[in-house]
Design an enzyme around this catalytic site. Sequence first.
Site, PDB file in Angstrom:
ATOM      1  N   TYR A  58       8.266 -24.709  36.639  1.00 16.73           N
ATOM      2  CA  TYR A  58       8.936 -23.703  35.810  1.00 16.73           C
ATOM      3  C   TYR A  58       8.241 -22.341  35.833  1.00 16.73           C
ATOM      4  CZ  TYR A  58      12.348 -26.958  33.764  1.00 16.73           C
ATOM      5  OH  TYR A  58      13.383 -27.841  33.564  1.00 16.73           O
ATOM      6  N   GLU A 235      15.091 -30.660  20.616  1.00 13.01           N
ATOM      7  CA  GLU A 235      16.292 -30.052  20.008  1.00 13.01           C
ATOM      8  C   GLU A 235      16.841 -30.931  18.881  1.00 13.01           C
ATOM      9  OE1 GLU A 235      19.358 -27.581  22.218  1.00 13.01           O
ATOM     10  OE2 GLU A 235      20.340 -29.535  22.214  1.00 13.01           O
TER      11      GLU A 235
HETATM   12  N1  UDP Z   1       9.301 -26.785  30.663  1.00 11.97           N
HETATM   13  C1  UDP Z   1       8.318 -26.476  31.594  1.00 11.97           C
HETATM   14  N2  UDP Z   1       8.104 -27.303  32.655  1.00 11.97           N
HETATM   15  C2  UDP Z   1       8.831 -28.444  32.856  1.00 11.97           C
HETATM   16  C3  UDP Z   1       9.846 -28.765  31.911  1.00 11.97           C
HETATM   17  C4  UDP Z   1      10.057 -27.916  30.833  1.00 11.97           C
HETATM   18  O1  UDP Z   1       7.656 -25.447  31.469  1.00 11.97           O
HETATM   19  O2  UDP Z   1       8.579 -29.151  33.859  1.00 11.97           O
HETATM   20  C5  UDP Z   1       9.483 -25.907  29.487  1.00 11.97           C
HETATM   21  C6  UDP Z   1      10.164 -24.597  29.896  1.00 11.97           C
HETATM   22  O3  UDP Z   1       9.735 -23.562  29.022  1.00 11.97           O
HETATM   23  C7  UDP Z   1      11.624 -24.933  29.688  1.00 11.97           C
HETATM   24  C8  UDP Z   1      11.544 -25.756  28.412  1.00 11.97           C
HETATM   25  O4  UDP Z   1      10.332 -26.520  28.552  1.00 11.97           O
HETATM   26  O5  UDP Z   1      12.433 -23.778  29.580  1.00 11.97           O
HETATM   27  C9  UDP Z   1      12.724 -26.684  28.143  1.00 11.97           C
HETATM   28  O6  UDP Z   1      13.102 -27.399  29.296  1.00 11.97           O
HETATM   29  P1  UDP Z   1      14.474 -27.080  30.029  1.00 11.97           P
HETATM   30  O7  UDP Z   1      14.675 -25.611  30.055  1.00 11.97           O
HETATM   31  O8  UDP Z   1      14.481 -27.790  31.339  1.00 11.97           O
HETATM   32  O9  UDP Z   1      15.532 -27.758  29.052  1.00 11.97           O
HETATM   33  P2  UDP Z   1      17.090 -27.379  28.943  1.00 11.97           P
HETATM   34  O10 UDP Z   1      17.187 -25.964  28.441  1.00 11.97           O
HETATM   35  O11 UDP Z   1      17.683 -27.527  30.319  1.00 11.97           O
HETATM   36  O12 UDP Z   1      17.608 -28.381  27.953  1.00 11.97           O
END
Ligand code: UDP
Length: 285
Positions: A58, A235
């Site tokens: 990320y 969430e």
């Molecule tokens: N995140 C990260 N590395 C990872 C997974 C998650 O840094 O391998 C952090 C990152 O800030 C990301 C947040 O956790 O935006 C939430 O995960 P994600 O955005 O994948 O969730 P979604 O918005 O798709 O539900």
Amino acid sequence: MLYTKPEITKPPRTVVLMLTSWLAPIVWNGTYNSDILNAQFHQRKVRIGLTVFAIKKYVIFLKNFIESAEKFFIIGHKVHYYIFTDRTQDISKFSLGDGRSMDIIEVKSYQRWQDITMRRMEIIWNYSLQRFINEVDYLVCADVDLIFSDHVGVEILSDVFGVIHPGFFGASRKEFTHERRPQSEGYIPFDEGDFYYTGCYFGGRVQEIYKLANFCNNAMLADKANNIEALWHDESYLNKYFLHYKPTKLLSPEYAWNYYYGSPTLVQRKRLVHVEKDFKTIRSK
Ligand code: UDP
Ligand code: MN
């Protein structure tokens, strides 16, 4: 300062809810005057911390996130970025505007992406009293896979704010994707729940975020001990927290848009939008 007088019988928006039943404002385009708000917050010399996690792959989202925040995020006030990462060496230097600063903080990673996203609460909770409380007045906590694409100013700030998820603002309670298993700490029955809040963005005063993060982290740990994980991870726990400890301000989905849901006329501006990502690749080792 000169501005138009507020008119009791002329609400600025009439087709959207601007106030919850517990009297928290819901922030929509056209309902506030940025000049008044900026003057009020300047008087108080507020300092805002923005926390963001860029773990493992990320880190690729960070550049656009920060560069877009430099254009649109609370411009004209003191802003401090707290970047949490396990790959400090992969983070490029950013040139920041006046009154803006950054810390890069090394944290450990977890194998499962679900743990990475959930453990953010533990880290935010941990740093709140150690550090944030001495350095900033408000904290804003955001996902990294977002881009600021329009004004986001001090109108978002309040004791605790949550953001209405872009996929559920017209949905019924039954349609909310809350955790429905009573065994989970995230459980919300079908006849409860006010809004469906996104987990990608929330904030408030440091003391309040400390309480919020503590609740969500404890709920997650209790579930882990019982071998259960809430449907949408952090969430779900955040939604449970907001059910019992109502946010003092809500942001409309303008503040966490996702073009997956098209472009409805109610949502006049898209201030913060989700970046499309290939889930499989980005979440793999
Ligand atoms: N995140 C990260 N590395 C990872 C997974 C998650 O840094 O391998 C952090 C990152 O800030 C990301 C947040 O956790 O935006 C939430 O995960 P994600 O955005 O994948 O969730 P979604 O918005 O798709 O539900
Ligand atoms: Mn995300």
